[in-house]
Scaffold this motif. Structure first.
Motif, mmCIF file in Angstrom:
data_model
loop_
_atom_site.group_PDB
_atom_site.id
_atom_site.type_symbol
_atom_site.label_atom_id
_atom_site.label_comp_id
_atom_site.label_asym_id
_atom_site.label_seq_id
_atom_site.Cartn_x
_atom_site.Cartn_y
_atom_site.Cartn_z
ATOM 1 N N THR A 27 0.848 -1.205 0.000
ATOM 2 C CA THR A 27 0.000 0.000 0.000
ATOM 3 C C THR A 27 0.880 1.251 0.000
ATOM 4 O O THR A 27 1.041 1.890 -1.039
ATOM 5 C CB THR A 27 -0.969 0.002 1.194
ATOM 6 O OG1 THR A 27 -0.219 -0.071 2.409
ATOM 7 C CG2 THR A 27 -1.954 -1.146 1.111
ATOM 8 N N SER A 84 -6.311 -11.735 2.552
ATOM 9 C CA SER A 84 -5.032 -11.533 3.248
ATOM 10 C C SER A 84 -4.040 -12.612 2.817
ATOM 11 O O SER A 84 -4.456 -13.757 2.632
ATOM 12 C CB SER A 84 -5.229 -11.599 4.765
ATOM 13 O OG SER A 84 -5.945 -10.466 5.187
ATOM 14 N N PRO A 87 -4.334 -5.572 0.902
ATOM 15 C CA PRO A 87 -4.598 -4.212 1.395
ATOM 16 C C PRO A 87 -5.892 -4.059 2.190
ATOM 17 O O PRO A 87 -6.707 -3.201 1.901
ATOM 18 C CB PRO A 87 -4.639 -3.387 0.103
ATOM 19 C CG PRO A 87 -5.147 -4.353 -0.913
ATOM 20 C CD PRO A 87 -4.602 -5.703 -0.529
ATOM 21 N N THR A 89 -7.400 -3.977 6.311
ATOM 22 C CA THR A 89 -7.109 -3.903 7.748
ATOM 23 C C THR A 89 -8.387 -4.219 8.505
ATOM 24 O O THR A 89 -9.459 -3.729 8.145
ATOM 25 C CB THR A 89 -6.610 -2.482 8.111
ATOM 26 O OG1 THR A 89 -5.349 -2.281 7.482
ATOM 27 C CG2 THR A 89 -6.449 -2.301 9.617
ATOM 28 N N ARG A 114 -3.345 -6.030 10.262
ATOM 29 C CA ARG A 114 -3.231 -6.257 8.828
ATOM 30 C C ARG A 114 -2.136 -7.290 8.532
ATOM 31 O O ARG A 114 -1.203 -7.441 9.334
ATOM 32 C CB ARG A 114 -2.894 -4.918 8.153
ATOM 33 C CG ARG A 114 -2.867 -4.975 6.640
ATOM 34 C CD ARG A 114 -2.906 -3.579 6.065
ATOM 35 N NE ARG A 114 -1.634 -3.122 5.516
ATOM 36 C CZ ARG A 114 -1.124 -3.517 4.355
ATOM 37 N NH1 ARG A 114 -1.744 -4.405 3.623
ATOM 38 N NH2 ARG A 114 0.031 -3.015 3.915
ATOM 39 N N PRO A 116 0.396 -7.657 5.621
ATOM 40 C CA PRO A 116 0.879 -7.032 4.376
ATOM 41 C C PRO A 116 1.403 -8.072 3.385
ATOM 42 O O PRO A 116 1.840 -9.159 3.780
ATOM 43 C CB PRO A 116 2.001 -6.120 4.864
ATOM 44 C CG PRO A 116 2.438 -6.692 6.156
ATOM 45 C CD PRO A 116 1.269 -7.377 6.762
ATOM 46 N N GLU A 173 -3.489 3.730 0.925
ATOM 47 C CA GLU A 173 -3.560 2.964 2.168
ATOM 48 C C GLU A 173 -4.580 1.819 2.082
ATOM 49 O O GLU A 173 -5.415 1.788 1.181
ATOM 50 C CB GLU A 173 -3.935 3.893 3.330
ATOM 51 C CG GLU A 173 -2.911 4.972 3.650
ATOM 52 C CD GLU A 173 -2.893 6.134 2.675
ATOM 53 O OE1 GLU A 173 -3.726 6.143 1.745
ATOM 54 O OE2 GLU A 173 -2.052 7.017 2.827
ATOM 55 N N SER A 174 -4.537 0.956 3.094
ATOM 56 C CA SER A 174 -5.450 -0.196 3.131
ATOM 57 C C SER A 174 -6.888 0.243 3.416
ATOM 58 O O SER A 174 -7.134 1.315 3.967
ATOM 59 C CB SER A 174 -4.991 -1.170 4.237
ATOM 60 O OG SER A 174 -4.987 -0.496 5.485
#
Ligand code: AMP
Ligand code: MG
Length: 310
Positions: A27, A84, A87, A89, A114, A116, A173-174
């Motif tokens: 991200t 997962s 991106p 959370t 999260r 990543p 961002e996520s």
């Protein structure tokens, strides 16, 4: 590969000493520290100049680590299995025995977590004995960093180490999903909410407005290049940099393009670095043409709206 291995070990040495470092994610770059260490987490807030009531996201390598700190539920399992690492959370409730520093969550009983996807960061997380608390690697309210040079520009010599992992593949961002009671979206991000809706077949509220107190980080001014910004502009004013979604035949030196051919995914990836470039060229104002409000365009418009509050 070999140099990566030694860089990962170097990153681990800093983190084990409770220092914070910058790490690449898919991200944006993160400013990371040991999520179990109060001193490490306090350093993150200080470096970023971030208000302490704005909680951090904790990054895990896998479910095993997460389950010691958070209570998972059915919605989590469905989303985790599908998205997962990636991106997205999740906001979850903390377990009684959670080791996460209270400074990460600002003493709340929930935490944002999260997994990543960036391979270098995954290799680092795998060899650590703790998860990483990591907000975006930028000074509070400013543009996020999507490449090592951005991180350098934000922190200069104040930051001891950057684990270099190239340009972020997503660049925004996520997406943050609250799973602690009725499922809701707290921040639009790199994962389209239409994809989440397909997996969770129930009503999902979008609560990304500033007045919502569930997600304290949703300040009205955010993601700002530090100069005034206007959206949905048809014609720029004198002295304004003009950002367009696709390349045009008629152009002028104050015209900048987010993508060649209306590609919203590329536009998202180029968003922050293009604004940084415009600011660094000395422009005092910036205007964006209308960005289609679909797919990741929703996320781009969310960021522009906040940046336009400058
Ligand atoms: P950043 O670190 O800049 O990507 O921002 C992370 C964001 O996650 C914060 O600004 C909050 O909006 C959100 N967040 C983190 N922890 C929580 C939590 N426990 N509950 C709700 N939102 C959270
Ligand atoms: Mg941020």
């Amino acid at each position: 590969m070999k140099s990566n291995q030694s860089n990962i070990k170097k990153a681990k040495r800093y983190l084990d000493r409770n220092e914070c470092i910058a790490v690449p994610t898919e991200t944006v770059y993160g400013l990371a520290g040991n999520a179990y260490s109060d001193s490490s987490v306090k350093k993150i807030f200080k470096l970023k100049k971030r208000p302490t009531n704005n909680p951090l996201i904790v990054h895990y390598h896998n479910l095993k680590g997460l389950k010691e700190d958070c209570i998972i539920n059915e919605d989590f399992k469905k989303l985790y299995n599908k998205f997962s690492p990636g991106p997205i959370t999740y906001v979850l409730k903390l377990t009684k025995n959670s080791k996460i520093s209270k400074f990460v969550t600002n003493n709340k009983n929930t935490v944002a977590v999260r997994f990543p996807k960036h391979p270098l960061l995954r290799r680092l997380l795998k060899i650590l004995n703790y998860p990483l608390a990591a907000p975006s690697a930028n000074i509070f309210s400013k543009l996020s960093s999507v490449q090592p040079s951005d991180v350098k520009e934000e922190f200069g010599n104040k930051l001891k180490y950057i684990l270099k992992g190239g340009r972020c593949s997503i660049g925004v961002e996520s997406t943050i999903v609250n799973l602690t009671n009725n499922i809701s979206i707290l921040r639009l991000g790199g994962l389209n909410i239409s994809k989440i809706k397909k997996i969770i077949k129930k009503k999902i509220l979008i609560k990304n407005k500033t007045k919502n107190k569930i997600s304290p980080g949703l300040f009205s001014i955010h993601y700002s290049p530090g100069i005034p910004l206007r959206m949905n502009v048809k014609k720029p004013k004198k002295g304004e940099a003009f950002v367009l979604i696709k390349k045009r035949k008629i152009s002028s030196k104050n015209y900048f393009f987010l993508s060649k051919n209306n590609n919203l995914i590329k536009a998202a990836k180029n968003l922050y670095p293009l604004m940084r470039k415009i600011k660094n060229k000395g422009y005092k104002k910036i205007a964006f043409e209308k960005i289609p409000n679909i797919g990741i365009g929703l996320t781009i418009n969310d960021r522009l709206e906040r940046a336009s509050k400058y």
